[in-house]
Design a protein around this motif. Structure first.
Motif, PDB file in Angstrom:
ATOM      1  N   GLY A  56       0.454  -1.288  -0.410  1.00  0.00           N
ATOM      2  CA  GLY A  56       0.344   0.046  -0.553  1.00  0.00           C
ATOM      3  C   GLY A  56       0.950   1.189  -0.017  1.00  0.00           C
TER       4      GLY A  56
ATOM      5  N   ARG B 156      -4.680  -1.556   2.598  1.00  0.00           N
ATOM      6  CA  ARG B 156      -3.780  -1.487   1.162  1.00  0.00           C
ATOM      7  C   ARG B 156      -3.002  -0.277   2.033  1.00  0.00           C
ATOM      8  NH1 ARG B 156      -3.426  -5.995   0.275  1.00  0.00           N
ATOM      9  NH2 ARG B 156      -3.260  -7.265  -1.769  1.00  0.00           N
ATOM     10  N   MET B 157      -2.346  -0.441   2.714  1.00  0.00           N
ATOM     11  CA  MET B 157      -1.544   1.162   3.596  1.00  0.00           C
ATOM     12  C   MET B 157      -0.881   0.615   4.539  1.00  0.00           C
ATOM     13  SD  MET B 157      -4.601   2.394   5.482  1.00  0.00           S
ATOM     14  CE  MET B 157      -4.072   3.453   6.334  1.00  0.00           C
TER      15      MET B 157
ATOM     16  N   ARG C  30      -9.136  -2.663  17.618  1.00  0.00           N
ATOM     17  CA  ARG C  30      -8.149  -2.432  19.563  1.00  0.00           C
ATOM     18  C   ARG C  30      -8.425  -3.416  20.288  1.00  0.00           C
ATOM     19  NH1 ARG C  30      -8.156   2.120  15.976  1.00  0.00           N
ATOM     20  NH2 ARG C  30      -6.402   2.837  15.253  1.00  0.00           N
TER      21      ARG C  30
ATOM     22  N   ASP D 114       2.889 -13.496  10.612  1.00  0.00           N
ATOM     23  CA  ASP D 114       0.822 -13.187  10.470  1.00  0.00           C
ATOM     24  C   ASP D 114       0.603 -14.457  11.065  1.00  0.00           C
ATOM     25  OD1 ASP D 114       0.219 -15.134   7.850  1.00  0.00           O
ATOM     26  OD2 ASP D 114       1.241 -13.394   7.260  1.00  0.00           O
TER      27      ASP D 114
ATOM     28  N   LEU E   5      -3.906  -9.321  19.025  1.00  0.00           N
ATOM     29  CA  LEU E   5      -2.443  -9.526  20.062  1.00  0.00           C
ATOM     30  C   LEU E   5      -2.320 -10.627  20.087  1.00  0.00           C
ATOM     31  CD1 LEU E   5      -2.105  -7.545  23.049  1.00  0.00           C
ATOM     32  CD2 LEU E   5      -2.798 -10.029  24.306  1.00  0.00           C
TER      33      LEU E   5
HETATM   34  C1  LIG Z   1     -12.896  -2.917  11.000  1.00  0.00           C
HETATM   35  C2  LIG Z   1     -11.895  -3.961  11.657  1.00  0.00           C
HETATM   36  C3  LIG Z   1     -11.845  -3.934  12.454  1.00  0.00           C
HETATM   37  C4  LIG Z   1     -11.024  -5.022  13.612  1.00  0.00           C
HETATM   38  N1  LIG Z   1     -11.159  -5.247  14.736  1.00  0.00           N
HETATM   39  C5  LIG Z   1     -10.476  -6.557  15.806  1.00  0.00           C
HETATM   40  C6  LIG Z   1     -10.015  -6.303  17.063  1.00  0.00           C
HETATM   41  O1  LIG Z   1     -10.735  -5.471  17.409  1.00  0.00           O
HETATM   42  N2  LIG Z   1      -9.512  -6.940  17.423  1.00  0.00           N
HETATM   43  C7  LIG Z   1      -8.176  -7.661  16.246  1.00  0.00           C
HETATM   44  O2  LIG Z   1      -7.398  -8.467  17.178  1.00  0.00           O
HETATM   45  N3  LIG Z   1      -8.335  -7.781  15.661  1.00  0.00           N
HETATM   46  C8  LIG Z   1      -9.480  -7.059  14.511  1.00  0.00           C
HETATM   47  N4  LIG Z   1      -9.061  -6.812  12.986  1.00  0.00           N
HETATM   48  C9  LIG Z   1      -8.296  -8.121  12.627  1.00  0.00           C
HETATM   49  C10 LIG Z   1      -6.827  -6.814  12.559  1.00  0.00           C
HETATM   50  O3  LIG Z   1      -7.456  -6.189  11.639  1.00  0.00           O
HETATM   51  C11 LIG Z   1      -6.044  -8.239  11.637  1.00  0.00           C
HETATM   52  O4  LIG Z   1      -6.378  -9.069  12.185  1.00  0.00           O
HETATM   53  C12 LIG Z   1      -4.951  -7.417  11.814  1.00  0.00           C
HETATM   54  O5  LIG Z   1      -4.823  -6.161  11.344  1.00  0.00           O
HETATM   55  C13 LIG Z   1      -3.746  -8.504  10.963  1.00  0.00           C
HETATM   56  O6  LIG Z   1      -2.774  -8.392  10.906  1.00  0.00           O
HETATM   57  P1  LIG Z   1      -1.276  -8.665   9.440  1.00  0.00           P
HETATM   58  O7  LIG Z   1      -0.103  -7.184   9.921  1.00  0.00           O
HETATM   59  O8  LIG Z   1      -1.294  -9.956   9.530  1.00  0.00           O
HETATM   60  O9  LIG Z   1      -2.353  -7.898   7.836  1.00  0.00           O
HETATM   61  P2  LIG Z   1      -2.539  -7.124   8.142  1.00  0.00           P
HETATM   62  O10 LIG Z   1      -3.202  -5.659   8.680  1.00  0.00           O
HETATM   63  O11 LIG Z   1      -4.486  -6.283   6.770  1.00  0.00           O
HETATM   64  O12 LIG Z   1      -1.446  -5.946   7.528  1.00  0.00           O
HETATM   65  C14 LIG Z   1      -0.629  -6.547   6.154  1.00  0.00           C
HETATM   66  C15 LIG Z   1       0.072  -5.965   5.558  1.00  0.00           C
HETATM   67  O13 LIG Z   1       1.075  -6.001   4.201  1.00  0.00           O
HETATM   68  C16 LIG Z   1       0.568  -5.135   3.035  1.00  0.00           C
HETATM   69  N5  LIG Z   1       0.599  -6.136   2.188  1.00  0.00           N
HETATM   70  C17 LIG Z   1      -0.311  -7.707   1.341  1.00  0.00           C
HETATM   71  N6  LIG Z   1      -0.519  -7.583   0.346  1.00  0.00           N
HETATM   72  C18 LIG Z   1       0.918  -7.801  -0.005  1.00  0.00           C
HETATM   73  C19 LIG Z   1       1.757  -7.932  -1.177  1.00  0.00           C
HETATM   74  N7  LIG Z   1       1.734  -9.392  -2.281  1.00  0.00           N
HETATM   75  N8  LIG Z   1       2.908  -7.550  -0.625  1.00  0.00           N
HETATM   76  C20 LIG Z   1       3.595  -6.335   0.271  1.00  0.00           C
HETATM   77  N9  LIG Z   1       2.820  -6.046   0.908  1.00  0.00           N
HETATM   78  C21 LIG Z   1       1.404  -6.114   1.325  1.00  0.00           C
HETATM   79  C22 LIG Z   1      -0.654  -4.961   2.944  1.00  0.00           C
HETATM   80  O14 LIG Z   1      -0.944  -3.348   2.054  1.00  0.00           O
HETATM   81  C23 LIG Z   1      -0.828  -4.455   4.619  1.00  0.00           C
HETATM   82  O15 LIG Z   1      -0.610  -3.258   4.818  1.00  0.00           O
HETATM   83  C24 LIG Z   1     -10.101  -6.136  12.749  1.00  0.00           C
HETATM   84  C25 LIG Z   1     -10.325  -6.012  11.381  1.00  0.00           C
HETATM   85  C26 LIG Z   1     -10.920  -4.921  10.454  1.00  0.00           C
HETATM   86  C27 LIG Z   1     -10.309  -4.791   8.804  1.00  0.00           C
END
Ligand SMILES: Cc1cc2nc3c(=O)[nH]c(=O)nc-3n(C[C@H](O)[C@H](O)[C@H](O)COP(=O)(O)OP(=O)(O)OC[C@H]3O[C@@H](n4cnc5c(N)ncnc54)[C@H](O)[C@@H]3O)c2cc1C
Ligand code: SF4
Length: 572
Positions: free
Chosen positions: A7, A71-72, A82, A536, A550
């Motif tokens: 992103g 995507r950011m 949170r 992840d 968490l």
């Molecule tokens: C509205 C909402 C509310 C939520 N509330 C909670 C909550 O209260 N408590 C909780 O525990 N969880 C909650 N979640 C879930 C939580 O956001 C996710 O579990 C967490 O963000 C996962 O972290 P991550 O880093 O694996 O994925 P993400 O946060 O999705 O980050 C992945 C990153 O990788 C990047 N990426 C993806 N593909 C590629 C690629 N091919 N190449 C390079 N970069 C790439 C993306 O752009 C992104 O920045 C919520 C989610 C949403 C949408």
């Protein structure tokens, strides 16, 4: 350390619309297909659909999987809820307890020190109540919880009457400044530079103002989002480079069975297509160790797209398990209206953005006695109160107003405003063979990278759990003297949300005790490629009712410590 982010760069200090009022936004801030939650939501790019990045799923109810992607920079942590709960001891050994799903190759005791560290670093409010499978945090880890709202107090009192214990919620919001004097040494023992940087960074984080919706992000850094909490001190070390708009397509392998780096498209470079988009120039970045943390399903996609002569079925897939055992949370909601909460004096109840209180799963004993018709449990997230009115505030209230309008409707709105309560369950899903993703043989994204095709199936454990949520929430609302908007849905298949809709998707590259049954070992290190790690939610071997983030952070920290130690020993 080089971090590649698909992103765009995102700067919360200047971009977060913390104090904007709804009337300053188009459509008074209402959600649109581009900004699903609302105009001011922190997701500046992403959503259920991402232009140029399709995925394939059945549209059949029960078989549908919805995939939310941000995507950011900072991903979904910019706007997540949170809610930050620890998995309990049972949650790491579910198979041992009831014969379903899989055990993790680690115990609660392995992860507990990292939960402590994450809570101390990011700041989580809550209390330690000593409830079954709901771990206490050591003294000094948690911040004091905020005062409950009036509606929370009523829920607390009346839920008890139907046997549901309600306790302070756990959220990653600073109710007071962090302990910058003592915590840094506990977080990074022996690393003076890290301690200095973390202490300085903690001092720059303010405590919550209790006035603005957290899903917009927090420019005063009072809540946790990766862009305000993890990345600034990491960048301050001088050891991290971040390249944004870099879409990784695959891991590159060397001849010696080690990963040598990744291939990615620099999205904003290259020729323009007819639609005016840049095609993206392909680059390769080399690395001693490759870590995938692109969100569970995207990590799976990168692995499956990294085919070679040695890995014809995708990388790290000798078990055949990459993409398998995808899980989400079980979700179901009920809304009600409570006359006791009508006509209260006006007050600001915008604080905490919800979940000042919650109910952890409470029926362990009944389950042991075989009194429930499903395995595993759910916790209850709840809300109410008088937040800043938005465009949908009095939407769909005809069941109470009888369809009034004009002066009468305004009177109804004033009376009813703040008297609504909402209950949502977040329950455990047991991994099954029918819930997985694979590479679609035809569809590709705008860079020509093959996309994911999802398959989804709930078992009776999940649908029955959703039906149980409906009756429990209805019972609580009625115990509050309230009325439910719609009768409890007793058919669980109708009560449950679509797969992926709770946005807690995990699994797909599960950790385990043997290379035959899992994709990574207990450190998130892939069995097949020694210098390739997954940090992840893809590594989750089960998806407890506790929201996953968490645990993702705790496991990532644990994996990082392991990597650094192995690199120092020259084993990586
Ligand atoms: C509205 C909402 C509310 C939520 N509330 C909670 C909550 O209260 N408590 C909780 O525990 N969880 C909650 N979640 C879930 C939580 O956001 C996710 O579990 C967490 O963000 C996962 O972290 P991550 O880093 O694996 O994925 P993400 O946060 O999705 O980050 C992945 C990153 O990788 C990047 N990426 C993806 N593909 C590629 C690629 N091919 N190449 C390079 N970069 C790439 C993306 O752009 C992104 O920045 C919520 C989610 C949403 C949408
Ligand atoms: S309520 Fe508090 S933590 Fe949430 S955005 Fe506002 S100041 Fe930040």
């Amino acid at each position: 350390m080089l971090m590649l982010e698909a992103g765009r760069k995102y700067v919360p200090e200047s971009e977060t619309p913390m104090f904007q009022t709804p009337d300053l936004a188009p459509l008074n801030g209402a959600g649109t297909p581009d900004k699903r939650f609302d105009f001011y939501d922190a997701t500046v790019d992403g959503g259920w659909q991402v232009p140029g990045e399709p995925y394939v799923s059945s549209e059949e109810p029960g078989a549908r999987f919805k995939w939310w992607r941000a995507r950011m920079l900072g991903g979904r942590t910019n706007h997540w809820g949170r809610i930050a709960l620890r998995n309990g001891p049972y949650d790491f050994k579910p198979h041992t307890r009831d014969g379903l799903g899989f055990d993790w190759p680690i115990d609660y005791a392995d992860v507990a020190p990292y939960y402590d560290k994450v809570e101390r670093l990011i700041g989580v409010y809550g209390t330690s109540e000593g409830l079954e499978n709901t771990p206490n945090s050591p003294e000094g880890c948690l911040l004091p919880p905020p005062a409950p709202l009036v509606s929370d107090l009523l829920i607390l009192q009346r839920a008890r009457r139907v046997g549901v214990p309600v306790i302070p919620g756990h959220r990653a919001v600073l109710t007071r400044p962090l302990d910058f004097k003592n915590s840094p040494a506990l977080l990074h023992p022996g690393n003076v530079k890290a301690q200095r940087l973390i202490a300085a960074d903690m001092r720059r984080r303010a405590a919550c103002l209790w006035a603005t919706p957290c899903n917009r992000g927090c420019s005063i850094r009072a809540n946790y989002q990766s862009t305000t909490v993890h990345l600034p001190p990491a960048l301050a070390t001088g050891n991290l480079d971040i390249v944004t708009d870099a879409m990784v397509s695959q891991v590159v392998m060397g001849r010696n069975g080690r990963a040598t780096g990744v291939r990615f498209f620099a999205k904003t470079s290259g020729d323009k297509t007819r639609g005016g988009e840049t095609r993206g120039v392909e680059h390769e970045a080399s690395a001693r160790v490759v870590v995938l943390a692109a969100s569970a399903c995207e990590t799976v996609r990168i692995l499956l797209n990294s085919k070679s002569a040695s890995f014809p079925e995708g990388l790290a897939n000798s078990s055949g398990n990459v993409g398998r055992y995808l899980m989400d949370s079980v979700g179901s909601s009920v809304e009600g209206q409570v006359p006791l909460l009508e006509g209260l004096p006006p007050q600001n109840e915008d604080g905490a953005s919800g979940d000042a209180v919650y109910a952890p799963w409470w029926l362990y004993r009944e389950q042991r006695k075989g009194q429930l018709d499903f395995a595993r449990g759910y916790h209850i997230e709840m809300g109410g109160g008088r937040r800043m009115p938005g465009v949908g505030t009095m939407e769909g209230t005809e069941w109470l107003t009888g369809g009034s309008y004009g002066r009468r409707f305004k009177e109804d709105a004033r009376r009813l405003y703040g008297s609504f309560v909402y209950f949502s369950g977040r329950g455990e899903m047991i991994p099954n063979d029918g819930s997985y993703c694979e590479i679609d043989p035809v569809v590709k994204d705008r860079w020509g990278i093959p996309v994911l095709r999802f398959h989804w199936q709930w078992s009776a454990h999940e649908t029955r759990q959703a039906a149980h949520m409906q009756t429990t929430f209805t019972d609580i609302i009625e115990a509050m003297g309230g009325r439910v908007k719609s009768p409890a849905i007793t058919d669980g298949a109708r009560a449950i949300g679509a797969g992926g809709s709770i946005i807690h998707e995990v699994g797909g590259a599960i950790m385990g005790a043997t290379p035959q049954t899992s994709v990574t070992n207990a450190w998130g290190q892939t069995w097949d490629v020694k210098n390739l790690f997954v940090t992840d939610g893809a590594v989750f071997a089960s998806n407890a009712d506790k929201n996953p983030t968490l645990t993702i952070m705790a496991l990532a920290w644990r994996a990082a410590d392991h990597m650094v130690a192995a690199m120092r020993r020259r084993e990586l």
